[in-house]
Scaffold this motif. Structure first.
Motif, PDB file in Angstrom:
ATOM      1  N   LEU A 105       0.840  -1.196   0.000  1.00  0.00           N
ATOM      2  CA  LEU A 105       0.000   0.000   0.000  1.00  0.00           C
ATOM      3  C   LEU A 105       0.878   1.250   0.000  1.00  0.00           C
ATOM      4  O   LEU A 105       0.656   2.178  -0.787  1.00  0.00           O
ATOM      5  CB  LEU A 105      -0.933  -0.014   1.212  1.00  0.00           C
ATOM      6  CG  LEU A 105      -1.960   1.100   1.324  1.00  0.00           C
ATOM      7  CD1 LEU A 105      -2.874   1.140   0.108  1.00  0.00           C
ATOM      8  CD2 LEU A 105      -2.778   0.933   2.595  1.00  0.00           C
ATOM      9  N   ILE A 106       1.908   1.266   0.837  1.00  0.00           N
ATOM     10  CA  ILE A 106       2.816   2.406   0.900  1.00  0.00           C
ATOM     11  C   ILE A 106       3.534   2.588  -0.436  1.00  0.00           C
ATOM     12  O   ILE A 106       3.631   3.700  -0.955  1.00  0.00           O
ATOM     13  CB  ILE A 106       3.832   2.231   2.051  1.00  0.00           C
ATOM     14  CG1 ILE A 106       3.120   2.369   3.403  1.00  0.00           C
ATOM     15  CG2 ILE A 106       4.966   3.249   1.941  1.00  0.00           C
ATOM     16  CD1 ILE A 106       3.951   1.932   4.600  1.00  0.00           C
ATOM     17  N   LYS A 107       4.024   1.486  -1.004  1.00  0.00           N
ATOM     18  CA  LYS A 107       4.755   1.583  -2.268  1.00  0.00           C
ATOM     19  C   LYS A 107       3.861   2.029  -3.418  1.00  0.00           C
ATOM     20  O   LYS A 107       4.282   2.784  -4.287  1.00  0.00           O
ATOM     21  CB  LYS A 107       5.433   0.247  -2.586  1.00  0.00           C
ATOM     22  CG  LYS A 107       6.634   0.025  -1.700  1.00  0.00           C
ATOM     23  CD  LYS A 107       7.321  -1.265  -1.983  1.00  0.00           C
ATOM     24  CE  LYS A 107       8.553  -1.336  -1.069  1.00  0.00           C
ATOM     25  NZ  LYS A 107       9.182  -2.607  -1.042  1.00  0.00           N
ATOM     26  N   ALA A 108       2.599   1.579  -3.416  1.00  0.00           N
ATOM     27  CA  ALA A 108       1.670   1.988  -4.473  1.00  0.00           C
ATOM     28  C   ALA A 108       1.392   3.487  -4.380  1.00  0.00           C
ATOM     29  O   ALA A 108       1.379   4.189  -5.395  1.00  0.00           O
ATOM     30  CB  ALA A 108       0.371   1.198  -4.371  1.00  0.00           C
ATOM     31  N   VAL A 109       1.199   3.989  -3.155  1.00  0.00           N
ATOM     32  CA  VAL A 109       0.956   5.411  -2.979  1.00  0.00           C
ATOM     33  C   VAL A 109       2.207   6.207  -3.339  1.00  0.00           C
ATOM     34  O   VAL A 109       2.136   7.222  -4.043  1.00  0.00           O
ATOM     35  CB  VAL A 109       0.522   5.723  -1.517  1.00  0.00           C
ATOM     36  CG1 VAL A 109       0.477   7.211  -1.269  1.00  0.00           C
ATOM     37  CG2 VAL A 109      -0.830   5.084  -1.229  1.00  0.00           C
ATOM     38  N   SER A 110       3.369   5.734  -2.900  1.00  0.00           N
ATOM     39  CA  SER A 110       4.636   6.415  -3.191  1.00  0.00           C
ATOM     40  C   SER A 110       4.892   6.477  -4.690  1.00  0.00           C
ATOM     41  O   SER A 110       5.332   7.511  -5.208  1.00  0.00           O
ATOM     42  CB  SER A 110       5.797   5.709  -2.505  1.00  0.00           C
ATOM     43  OG  SER A 110       5.650   5.759  -1.116  1.00  0.00           O
ATOM     44  N   ALA A 111       4.630   5.398  -5.395  1.00  0.00           N
ATOM     45  CA  ALA A 111       4.860   5.358  -6.846  1.00  0.00           C
ATOM     46  C   ALA A 111       3.974   6.362  -7.563  1.00  0.00           C
ATOM     47  O   ALA A 111       4.358   6.959  -8.562  1.00  0.00           O
ATOM     48  CB  ALA A 111       4.607   3.948  -7.384  1.00  0.00           C
ATOM     49  N   ARG A 112       2.797   6.564  -7.029  1.00  0.00           N
ATOM     50  CA  ARG A 112       1.845   7.515  -7.620  1.00  0.00           C
ATOM     51  C   ARG A 112       2.374   8.940  -7.561  1.00  0.00           C
ATOM     52  O   ARG A 112       2.103   9.759  -8.427  1.00  0.00           O
ATOM     53  CB  ARG A 112       0.516   7.393  -6.877  1.00  0.00           C
ATOM     54  CG  ARG A 112      -0.482   8.467  -7.132  1.00  0.00           C
ATOM     55  CD  ARG A 112      -1.322   8.181  -8.327  1.00  0.00           C
ATOM     56  NE  ARG A 112      -2.506   9.009  -8.231  1.00  0.00           N
ATOM     57  CZ  ARG A 112      -2.942   9.756  -9.202  1.00  0.00           C
ATOM     58  NH1 ARG A 112      -2.364   9.734 -10.349  1.00  0.00           N
ATOM     59  NH2 ARG A 112      -3.997  10.507  -9.041  1.00  0.00           N
ATOM     60  N   TRP A 113       3.141   9.256  -6.505  1.00  0.00           N
ATOM     61  CA  TRP A 113       3.594  10.618  -6.281  1.00  0.00           C
ATOM     62  C   TRP A 113       5.016  10.864  -6.752  1.00  0.00           C
ATOM     63  O   TRP A 113       5.538  11.950  -6.603  1.00  0.00           O
ATOM     64  CB  TRP A 113       3.462  10.988  -4.809  1.00  0.00           C
ATOM     65  CG  TRP A 113       2.056  10.805  -4.327  1.00  0.00           C
ATOM     66  CD1 TRP A 113       1.663   9.961  -3.353  1.00  0.00           C
ATOM     67  CD2 TRP A 113       0.869  11.434  -4.802  1.00  0.00           C
ATOM     68  NE1 TRP A 113       0.292  10.026  -3.198  1.00  0.00           N
ATOM     69  CE2 TRP A 113      -0.213  10.927  -4.078  1.00  0.00           C
ATOM     70  CE3 TRP A 113       0.615  12.388  -5.788  1.00  0.00           C
ATOM     71  CZ2 TRP A 113      -1.529  11.334  -4.295  1.00  0.00           C
ATOM     72  CZ3 TRP A 113      -0.705  12.777  -6.018  1.00  0.00           C
ATOM     73  CH2 TRP A 113      -1.745  12.266  -5.267  1.00  0.00           C
ATOM     74  N   GLU A 114       5.672   9.861  -7.287  1.00  0.00           N
ATOM     75  CA  GLU A 114       7.047  10.058  -7.778  1.00  0.00           C
ATOM     76  C   GLU A 114       7.065  10.527  -9.205  1.00  0.00           C
ATOM     77  O   GLU A 114       6.234  10.386  -9.977  1.00  0.00           O
ATOM     78  CB  GLU A 114       7.846   8.756  -7.653  1.00  0.00           C
ATOM     79  CG  GLU A 114       8.122   8.445  -6.202  1.00  0.00           C
ATOM     80  CD  GLU A 114       8.920   7.159  -6.019  1.00  0.00           C
ATOM     81  OE1 GLU A 114       9.079   6.369  -6.967  1.00  0.00           O
ATOM     82  OE2 GLU A 114       9.365   6.958  -4.903  1.00  0.00           O
TER      83      GLU A 114
END
Length: 133
Positions: free
Chosen positions: A124-133
């Protein structure tokens, strides 16, 4: 975080635009009910969160919190299955690969649809982080 935040006050966050925004918010809300996890979250820097270090703290949350997270995950899996079924119904193609469809949902571990594990929080954290990179 809002300035002047009062303990117990509900802060309205803007919509992230993620198709799993509601799930994300619910997971965060439940995790913040655990005092130990909330303290770790407040002291963690962004790299600790993105690296998955914070996800390992999930093993230390209370049984009640884990039970609620398991319930949230089952609800999210059911929601995703309904989306897949609707997509299947719309194309009426019997050759659809269900696993391939599930893999497009990278915010949870679809291989384990019943329990919320550290891997789920990490995904979940990685999916959200990838969205904002």
């Amino acid at each position: 975080k809002a300035e002047g935040h009062v303990e117990g006050e509900k802060v309205e966050n803007p919509d992230t635009g993620l198709y799993y925004d509601e799930y994300l918010r619910q997971v965060i809300d439940v995790l913040e009910t655990d005092k130990h996890f909330r303290e770790k979250l407040q002291t963690a820097d962004i790299e600790e969160i993105k690296s998955g270090k914070l996800s390992r703290e999930l093993d230390l949350v209370s049984h009640h919190v884990r039970t609620r997270l398991d319930e949230l995950k089952r609800q999210e899996v059911a929601r995703l299955r309904m989306l897949i079924k609707a997509k299947m119904d719309s194309v009426q193609d019997t050759g659809i690969d269900h696993q391939a469809l599930l893999k497009q949902f990278e915010h949870l571990n679809h291989q384990n649809p019943d329990t919320f594990e550290p891997k789920d929080l990490d995904m979940l954290i990685k999916a959200v982080s990838a969205r904002w990179e």
